[in-house]
Design a protein around this motif. Structure first.
Motif, PDB file in Angstrom:
ATOM      1  N   ASP A  17     -23.532   9.581   3.807  1.00 26.52           N
ATOM      2  CA  ASP A  17     -22.780  10.551   2.999  1.00 26.52           C
ATOM      3  C   ASP A  17     -21.317  10.123   2.865  1.00 26.52           C
ATOM      4  N   GLY A  18     -20.770   9.610   3.965  1.00 31.21           N
ATOM      5  CA  GLY A  18     -19.370   9.149   3.931  1.00 31.21           C
ATOM      6  C   GLY A  18     -19.202   7.985   2.969  1.00 31.21           C
ATOM      7  N   GLY A  19     -20.195   7.103   2.921  1.00 33.27           N
ATOM      8  CA  GLY A  19     -20.139   5.945   2.022  1.00 33.27           C
ATOM      9  C   GLY A  19     -20.264   6.370   0.565  1.00 33.27           C
ATOM     10  N   LEU A  20     -21.171   7.317   0.305  1.00 29.95           N
ATOM     11  CA  LEU A  20     -21.341   7.781  -1.080  1.00 29.95           C
ATOM     12  C   LEU A  20     -20.058   8.441  -1.587  1.00 29.95           C
ATOM     13  N   PHE A  21     -19.454   9.243  -0.720  1.00 25.03           N
ATOM     14  CA  PHE A  21     -18.206   9.916  -1.098  1.00 25.03           C
ATOM     15  C   PHE A  21     -17.114   8.871  -1.351  1.00 25.03           C
ATOM     16  N   SER A  22     -17.043   7.879  -0.482  1.00 21.66           N
ATOM     17  CA  SER A  22     -16.002   6.852  -0.612  1.00 21.66           C
ATOM     18  C   SER A  22     -16.145   6.108  -1.928  1.00 21.66           C
ATOM     19  N   MET A  23     -17.391   5.777  -2.282  1.00 23.26           N
ATOM     20  CA  MET A  23     -17.623   5.065  -3.551  1.00 23.26           C
ATOM     21  C   MET A  23     -17.157   5.918  -4.724  1.00 23.26           C
ATOM     22  N   ASN A  24     -17.531   7.201  -4.681  1.00 21.34           N
ATOM     23  CA  ASN A  24     -17.095   8.097  -5.761  1.00 21.34           C
ATOM     24  C   ASN A  24     -15.569   8.164  -5.841  1.00 21.34           C
ATOM     25  N   LEU A  25     -14.942   8.182  -4.679  1.00 18.89           N
ATOM     26  CA  LEU A  25     -13.482   8.295  -4.652  1.00 18.89           C
ATOM     27  C   LEU A  25     -12.826   7.050  -5.264  1.00 18.89           C
ATOM     28  N   VAL A  26     -13.325   5.898  -4.867  1.00 20.33           N
ATOM     29  CA  VAL A  26     -12.766   4.651  -5.374  1.00 20.33           C
ATOM     30  C   VAL A  26     -12.941   4.578  -6.903  1.00 20.33           C
ATOM     31  N   LEU A  27     -14.105   5.016  -7.391  1.00 18.16           N
ATOM     32  CA  LEU A  27     -14.323   5.021  -8.847  1.00 18.16           C
ATOM     33  C   LEU A  27     -13.451   6.073  -9.535  1.00 18.16           C
ATOM     34  N   SER A  28     -13.284   7.221  -8.902  1.00 17.77           N
ATOM     35  CA  SER A  28     -12.408   8.256  -9.484  1.00 17.77           C
ATOM     36  C   SER A  28     -10.984   7.744  -9.603  1.00 17.77           C
ATOM     37  N   LEU A  29     -10.519   7.071  -8.548  1.00 15.15           N
ATOM     38  CA  LEU A  29      -9.156   6.512  -8.585  1.00 15.15           C
ATOM     39  C   LEU A  29      -9.053   5.491  -9.707  1.00 15.15           C
ATOM     40  N   HIS A  30     -10.089   4.688  -9.832  1.00  9.09           N
ATOM     41  CA  HIS A  30     -10.118   3.660 -10.894  1.00  9.09           C
ATOM     42  C   HIS A  30     -10.049   4.331 -12.266  1.00  9.09           C
ATOM     43  N   SER A  31     -10.760   5.447 -12.423  1.00  9.90           N
ATOM     44  CA  SER A  31     -10.772   6.128 -13.733  1.00  9.90           C
ATOM     45  C   SER A  31      -9.391   6.672 -14.082  1.00  9.90           C
ATOM     46  N   LYS A  32      -8.556   6.839 -13.058  1.00  5.75           N
ATOM     47  CA  LYS A  32      -7.212   7.366 -13.289  1.00  5.75           C
ATOM     48  C   LYS A  32      -6.155   6.261 -13.289  1.00  5.75           C
ATOM     49  N   ILE A  49       0.867  -1.197   0.000  1.00  5.53           N
ATOM     50  CA  ILE A  49       0.000   0.000   0.000  1.00  5.53           C
ATOM     51  C   ILE A  49       0.898   1.241   0.000  1.00  5.53           C
ATOM     52  N   ASN A  50       0.766   2.051  -1.035  1.00  6.04           N
ATOM     53  CA  ASN A  50       1.681   3.183  -1.172  1.00  6.04           C
ATOM     54  C   ASN A  50       1.182   4.427  -0.448  1.00  6.04           C
ATOM     55  N   LYS A  51      -0.097   4.715  -0.570  1.00  2.14           N
ATOM     56  CA  LYS A  51      -0.680   5.867   0.140  1.00  2.14           C
ATOM     57  C   LYS A  51      -1.942   5.367   0.839  1.00  2.14           C
ATOM     58  N   LEU A  52      -2.267   6.049   1.926  1.00  6.00           N
ATOM     59  CA  LEU A  52      -3.471   5.664   2.660  1.00  6.00           C
ATOM     60  C   LEU A  52      -4.393   6.874   2.751  1.00  6.00           C
ATOM     61  N   ILE A  53      -5.663   6.622   2.451  1.00  4.45           N
ATOM     62  CA  ILE A  53      -6.640   7.709   2.588  1.00  4.45           C
ATOM     63  C   ILE A  53      -7.608   7.301   3.699  1.00  4.45           C
ATOM     64  N   ILE A  54      -7.857   8.212   4.618  1.00  7.69           N
ATOM     65  CA  ILE A  54      -8.888   7.929   5.624  1.00  7.69           C
ATOM     66  C   ILE A  54     -10.054   8.875   5.360  1.00  7.69           C
ATOM     67  N   ILE A  55     -11.217   8.277   5.122  1.00  2.72           N
ATOM     68  CA  ILE A  55     -12.417   9.080   4.881  1.00  2.72           C
ATOM     69  C   ILE A  55     -13.128   9.284   6.219  1.00  2.72           C
ATOM     70  N   THR A  56     -13.444  10.514   6.506  1.00  2.42           N
ATOM     71  CA  THR A  56     -14.203  10.817   7.719  1.00  2.42           C
ATOM     72  C   THR A  56     -15.380  11.717   7.345  1.00  2.42           C
ATOM     73  N   THR A  57     -16.331  11.836   8.266  1.00  2.00           N
ATOM     74  CA  THR A  57     -17.359  12.875   8.088  1.00  2.00           C
ATOM     75  C   THR A  57     -17.397  13.710   9.363  1.00  2.00           C
ATOM     76  N   ASP A  58     -17.719  14.977   9.173  1.00  2.00           N
ATOM     77  CA  ASP A  58     -17.681  15.919  10.291  1.00  2.00           C
ATOM     78  C   ASP A  58     -19.036  15.924  11.007  1.00  2.00           C
ATOM     79  N   THR A  59     -19.027  15.500  12.261  1.00  2.00           N
ATOM     80  CA  THR A  59     -20.293  15.442  13.025  1.00  2.00           C
ATOM     81  C   THR A  59     -20.907  16.829  13.195  1.00  2.00           C
ATOM     82  N   LYS A  60     -20.099  17.868  13.062  1.00  2.00           N
ATOM     83  CA  LYS A  60     -20.615  19.233  13.227  1.00  2.00           C
ATOM     84  C   LYS A  60     -21.567  19.631  12.095  1.00  2.00           C
ATOM     85  N   ALA A  61     -21.556  18.835  11.009  1.00  2.00           N
ATOM     86  CA  ALA A  61     -22.386  19.197   9.852  1.00  2.00           C
ATOM     87  C   ALA A  61     -23.814  18.689   9.979  1.00  2.00           C
TER      88      ALA A  61
END
Ligand SMILES: Cc1cc2nc3c(=O)[nH]c(=O)nc-3n(C[C@H](O)[C@H](O)[C@H](O)COP(=O)(O)O)c2cc1C
Length: 331
Positions: free
Chosen positions: A255-270, A231-243
Motif C-alpha cells: 500500500d505504501g508503494g502504491l501511494f508513493s507511485m501515485n504521489l510521484v506521478l501527481s507531482l509530475h503532473s504538476k 532538494i527543496n522539500k522532503l516527503i517521507i512516506i510511511t504506513t501505519d502498522t495499526k491499520a
C-alpha cells in the motif's frame, strides 16, 4: 581523541548493522516487533486507529458485495452483524463521525437492495440494521456504491497516459526556488486515491520544508550525495502498522508503494520534479529519522521522496527499461 572514538564507533556500527548476519537479524526483528506491537488480530482492536481500520475493512466487504454483478440476496449476515455490533460500540465511544456516516450509507443501500429484491425485510436482522442506519436522509453519500457511465469516463481518460508516464524521470538536479507547499498538499490529496487493502489507506506523507530537519535526515538516508542541497522539500512516506491485522505485514509495503507511485506521478503532473530515496537502512537509522522527523513509532517508513522545481533544462539518467518480452509472461 573523541573524533577518533566516534569514527571507531561508527565503523563498528556499520560492520554490525549493515554488513553482518547479526545486523540482518536485528533489523528483521525490529520490523517484526514494531508490526506485532501495533497491528491487530481479527476483531480484536487495541487503538482507535485499529478500530477505524477494522470497521473500514468490515463495511467495505458490504460495499464491494453490492458492487458485484449479482449480489446474493441477504448476503453477509454474519459479517454484518459483527459490523453492527462494532459500529455501535465505536459510535458510543467516539460519536457520529464520517466513518459512522459511511457505514450507515452503506448499510442503508444494503437494506434498499434487499427491499427492492423482495427479501423479507421485517426480520430481526434487517430491523437491527434499520435501527442503526435511522432515516439517513439528506446526507452526502459517503459509503455504498455509485454508478459510473462509460461514455462520461471516456472524456476523463482521454489523455496520453503513455507519454505522461514515460516523461517522468527521477530528477537529481532541481532549480533552487521554493516548491509551493500548496502544490505538494494537492499532489498528496490526489495520491490518496491509490488502491489499498480493504480501503484502509494506512499511508501518511510527512512533508518537511526546513533545512535543519531535511539535511540530517538526508545524511542518514545516504543515497542523495551530490544533489542533497538542491532538494527543496522532503516527503517521507510511511504506513501505519495499526491499520493492519497481524497477517498483513506485507501490505505495509504494498500500500505504501502504491501511494508513493501515485504521489510521484501527481507531482509530475504538476511540473514538480522528484526522486524516490530508499530507506533500506538499519533500524538504528530508522529510529534516528523518526526522531528528527517526529514520526510516531507505530509508523513504518516506506521511502523518502526528494522534491524540487524543474530547471528549464535538466539532465536525467536514462535508466533503460527492460524489453516487454523480459517482463510479460502470457499464460
Ligand atoms: C524505492 C526507491 C528508492 C530509490 N532510492 C534512490 C536513492 O536512494 N538515490 C537515488 O539517487 N535514486 C533512488 N531511486 C531512483 C531509482 O534509481 C530510479 O527510480 C530508477 O533508476 C529508475 O529511473 P526513473 O525513476 O528515472 O525511471 C529510488 C527509487 C525507488 C523506487
Amino acid at each position: 581523541m573523541s573524533n577518533i572514538i566516534d569514527k571507531i564507533k561508527s565503523k563498528i556500527h556499520a560492520l554490525i548493522f549493515w554488513q553482518s548476519p547479526i545486523g540482518d537479524f536485528a533489523n528483521k526483528m525490529y520490523d517484526l516487533k514494531l508490526f506485532y506491537k501495533y497491528s491487530f488480530k481479527k476483531s480484536y482492536t487495541k487503538s482507535k486507529e485499529s478500530e477505524i481500520a477494522y470497521l473500514t475493512k468490515q463495511y467495505h466487504i458490504v460495499e464491494k458485495g453490492l458492487a458485484l454483478p449479482n449480489p446474493r440476496l441477504g448476503f453477509g449476515k454474519e459479517k454484518i452483524n459483527l459490523l453492527l455490533k462494532k459500529s455501535i460500540e465505536y459510535k458510543e465511544k467516539y460519536g457520529e463521525d464520517q466513518l459512522v456516516q459511511s457505514i450507515k450509507n452503506c448499510l442503508s443501500e444494503y437494506l434498499e437492495f434487499n427491499k427492492l429484491n423482495n427479501v423479507k425485510i421485517e426480520s430481526e436482522y434487517f430491523e437491527s440494521i434499520s435501527k442503526f442506519t435511522g432515516s439517513n436522509q439528506n446526507q452526502i453519500k459517503e459509503g455504498g456504491t455509485k454508478l459510473i457511465n462509460k461514455e462520461d469516463l471516456k472524456n476523463i481518460t482521454n489523455i496520453n497516459f503513455e507519454n505522461f508516464v514515460k516523461s517522468r524521470f527521477s530528477i537529481r538536479d532541481y532549480d533552487h526556488t521554493d516548491v509551493d507547499l500548496e502544490i505538494i498538499k494537492n499532489a498528496v490529496d490526489i495520491a490518496k486515491h491509490a488502491p489499498s487493502v480493504c480501503n484502509r489507506q494506512s499511508w501518511r506523507a510527512h512533508v518537511y520544508k526546513e533545512k535543519d530537519q531535511i539535511l540530517p535526515m538526508l545524511k542518514i538516508q545516504g543515497g542523495n550525495n551530490g544533489f542533497t542541497d538542491s532538494i527543496n522539500k522532503l516527503i517521507i512516506i510511511t504506513t501505519d502498522t495499526k491499520a493492519f491485522t497481524t497477517l498483513e505485514s506485507n501490505q505495509l509495503y504494498i500500500d505504501g508503494g502504491l501511494f508513493s507511485m501515485n504521489l510521484v506521478l501527481s507531482l509530475h503532473s504538476k511540473g514538480i520534479g522528484s526522486c524516490c530515496l530508499n530507506t533500506c537502512f538499519p533500524f538504528t537509522s530508522e529510529k534516528k529519522v523518526k526522531k528528527i522527523g517526529e514520526i510516531p513509532n507505530n509508523e513504518k517508513i516506506i521511502m523518502m521522496v526528494g522534491v524540487g522545481n524543474l530547471k528549464s533544462n535538466y539532465k536525467v539518467a536514462i535508466s533503460k527499461k527492460k524489453a516487454l518480452t523480459e517482463i510479460i509472461r502470457i499464460h
